[in-house]
Design a protein around this motif. Sequence first.
Motif, PDB file in Angstrom:
ATOM      1  N   ALA A  15     -15.631  50.636 -42.037  1.00 25.26           N
ATOM      2  CA  ALA A  15     -15.288  49.629 -41.018  1.00 25.26           C
ATOM      3  C   ALA A  15     -15.553  48.217 -41.544  1.00 25.26           C
ATOM      4  O   ALA A  15     -14.730  47.315 -41.347  1.00 25.26           O
ATOM      5  CB  ALA A  15     -16.089  49.877 -39.745  1.00 25.26           C
ATOM      6  N   HIS A  16     -16.677  48.031 -42.218  1.00 26.71           N
ATOM      7  CA  HIS A  16     -16.978  46.703 -42.767  1.00 26.71           C
ATOM      8  C   HIS A  16     -15.977  46.333 -43.870  1.00 26.71           C
ATOM      9  O   HIS A  16     -15.505  45.193 -43.920  1.00 26.71           O
ATOM     10  CB  HIS A  16     -18.402  46.660 -43.316  1.00 26.71           C
ATOM     11  CG  HIS A  16     -19.442  46.521 -42.255  1.00 26.71           C
ATOM     12  ND1 HIS A  16     -19.744  45.315 -41.662  1.00 26.71           N
ATOM     13  CD2 HIS A  16     -20.237  47.444 -41.658  1.00 26.71           C
ATOM     14  CE1 HIS A  16     -20.698  45.501 -40.750  1.00 26.71           C
ATOM     15  NE2 HIS A  16     -21.009  46.783 -40.729  1.00 26.71           N
ATOM     16  N   ARG A  35     -12.872  47.456 -44.272  1.00 28.30           N
ATOM     17  CA  ARG A  35     -11.546  47.221 -43.683  1.00 28.30           C
ATOM     18  C   ARG A  35     -11.452  45.858 -43.025  1.00 28.30           C
ATOM     19  O   ARG A  35     -10.388  45.236 -43.005  1.00 28.30           O
ATOM     20  CB  ARG A  35     -11.218  48.302 -42.659  1.00 28.30           C
ATOM     21  CG  ARG A  35     -10.883  49.642 -43.318  1.00 28.30           C
ATOM     22  CD  ARG A  35     -10.432  50.646 -42.318  1.00 28.30           C
ATOM     23  NE  ARG A  35      -9.174  50.181 -41.721  1.00 28.30           N
ATOM     24  CZ  ARG A  35      -8.644  50.706 -40.633  1.00 28.30           C
ATOM     25  NH1 ARG A  35      -9.244  51.698 -40.024  1.00 28.30           N
ATOM     26  NH2 ARG A  35      -7.515  50.248 -40.155  1.00 28.30           N
ATOM     27  N   ALA A  36     -12.591  45.395 -42.480  1.00 31.83           N
ATOM     28  CA  ALA A  36     -12.611  44.087 -41.830  1.00 31.83           C
ATOM     29  C   ALA A  36     -12.800  42.959 -42.839  1.00 31.83           C
ATOM     30  O   ALA A  36     -12.828  41.790 -42.464  1.00 31.83           O
ATOM     31  CB  ALA A  36     -13.729  44.044 -40.789  1.00 31.83           C
ATOM     32  N   TRP A  48     -18.501  49.719 -27.531  1.00 32.92           N
ATOM     33  CA  TRP A  48     -18.806  50.860 -28.400  1.00 32.92           C
ATOM     34  C   TRP A  48     -20.299  50.983 -28.694  1.00 32.92           C
ATOM     35  O   TRP A  48     -20.743  52.020 -29.187  1.00 32.92           O
ATOM     36  CB  TRP A  48     -18.057  50.740 -29.716  1.00 32.92           C
ATOM     37  CG  TRP A  48     -16.585  50.994 -29.647  1.00 32.92           C
ATOM     38  CD1 TRP A  48     -15.787  50.989 -28.530  1.00 32.92           C
ATOM     39  CD2 TRP A  48     -15.736  51.282 -30.748  1.00 32.92           C
ATOM     40  NE1 TRP A  48     -14.494  51.231 -28.888  1.00 32.92           N
ATOM     41  CE2 TRP A  48     -14.424  51.418 -30.240  1.00 32.92           C
ATOM     42  CE3 TRP A  48     -15.936  51.414 -32.097  1.00 32.92           C
ATOM     43  CZ2 TRP A  48     -13.337  51.709 -31.048  1.00 32.92           C
ATOM     44  CZ3 TRP A  48     -14.849  51.697 -32.914  1.00 32.92           C
ATOM     45  CH2 TRP A  48     -13.567  51.844 -32.390  1.00 32.92           C
ATOM     46  N   ALA A  51     -17.468  43.462 -38.300  1.00 34.00           N
ATOM     47  CA  ALA A  51     -16.716  44.683 -38.607  1.00 34.00           C
ATOM     48  C   ALA A  51     -15.715  45.020 -37.497  1.00 34.00           C
ATOM     49  O   ALA A  51     -15.128  46.103 -37.493  1.00 34.00           O
ATOM     50  CB  ALA A  51     -17.669  45.849 -38.811  1.00 34.00           C
ATOM     51  N   ASN A  52     -15.535  44.091 -36.554  1.00 30.68           N
ATOM     52  CA  ASN A  52     -14.588  44.253 -35.441  1.00 30.68           C
ATOM     53  C   ASN A  52     -14.942  45.417 -34.513  1.00 30.68           C
ATOM     54  O   ASN A  52     -14.056  46.094 -33.986  1.00 30.68           O
ATOM     55  CB  ASN A  52     -13.156  44.402 -35.956  1.00 30.68           C
ATOM     56  CG  ASN A  52     -12.698  43.182 -36.724  1.00 30.68           C
ATOM     57  OD1 ASN A  52     -13.030  42.055 -36.372  1.00 30.68           O
ATOM     58  ND2 ASN A  52     -11.958  43.411 -37.794  1.00 30.68           N
ATOM     59  N   VAL A  53     -16.222  45.648 -34.305  1.00 28.38           N
ATOM     60  CA  VAL A  53     -16.666  46.703 -33.388  1.00 28.38           C
ATOM     61  C   VAL A  53     -16.855  46.068 -32.006  1.00 28.38           C
ATOM     62  O   VAL A  53     -17.651  45.145 -31.850  1.00 28.38           O
ATOM     63  CB  VAL A  53     -17.994  47.335 -33.866  1.00 28.38           C
ATOM     64  CG1 VAL A  53     -18.487  48.368 -32.858  1.00 28.38           C
ATOM     65  CG2 VAL A  53     -17.827  47.954 -35.242  1.00 28.38           C
ATOM     66  N   GLY A  93     -18.445  55.916 -42.150  1.00 26.94           N
ATOM     67  CA  GLY A  93     -17.538  55.202 -41.255  1.00 26.94           C
ATOM     68  C   GLY A  93     -17.928  53.743 -41.088  1.00 26.94           C
ATOM     69  O   GLY A  93     -17.069  52.859 -41.036  1.00 26.94           O
ATOM     70  N   ALA A  94     -19.231  53.474 -41.031  1.00 31.41           N
ATOM     71  CA  ALA A  94     -19.700  52.093 -40.904  1.00 31.41           C
ATOM     72  C   ALA A  94     -19.335  51.279 -42.147  1.00 31.41           C
ATOM     73  O   ALA A  94     -18.873  50.134 -42.045  1.00 31.41           O
ATOM     74  CB  ALA A  94     -21.207  52.066 -40.675  1.00 31.41           C
TER      75      ALA A  94
END
Length: 116
Positions: A85-86, A88-89, A43, A37-39, A81-82
């Motif tokens: 995020a996944h 979007r990635a 973070w 997820a590009n985290v 948000g999680a």
Amino acid sequence: MTVAYVVLAILLSAMLVLSARGKLTKDEKVVQSLSAANVPLSWYPPLAVVEIVGAAGLIVGIFVGPLGVAAAIGVSLYFLGAVIAHLRAGDTKGVAAPAPILLFAVITLVLRILSL
């Protein structure tokens, strides 16, 4: 207050603490999932703190209604948000971890609101 809310708040809090533990110890599965997820690794500690605070808020929220609502809203937004995020990635498989917890958090929120 309903018994269902208390049970869900305790279970969701346990899930949050376990999730935070995975981030703090940099568990291999957690790192793989969050990397997809590009985290960034930097973070992980702040995200773990947010989860621990959410868990504490849910537990205290059993006794203090408005805090339980606020904590459930925060946890729901965190996992929304999680999921985002996944997605979007492009990690559609990675949504399998946060999506059920998001649903669980929303149900907990609804039960807490109804029990005020």
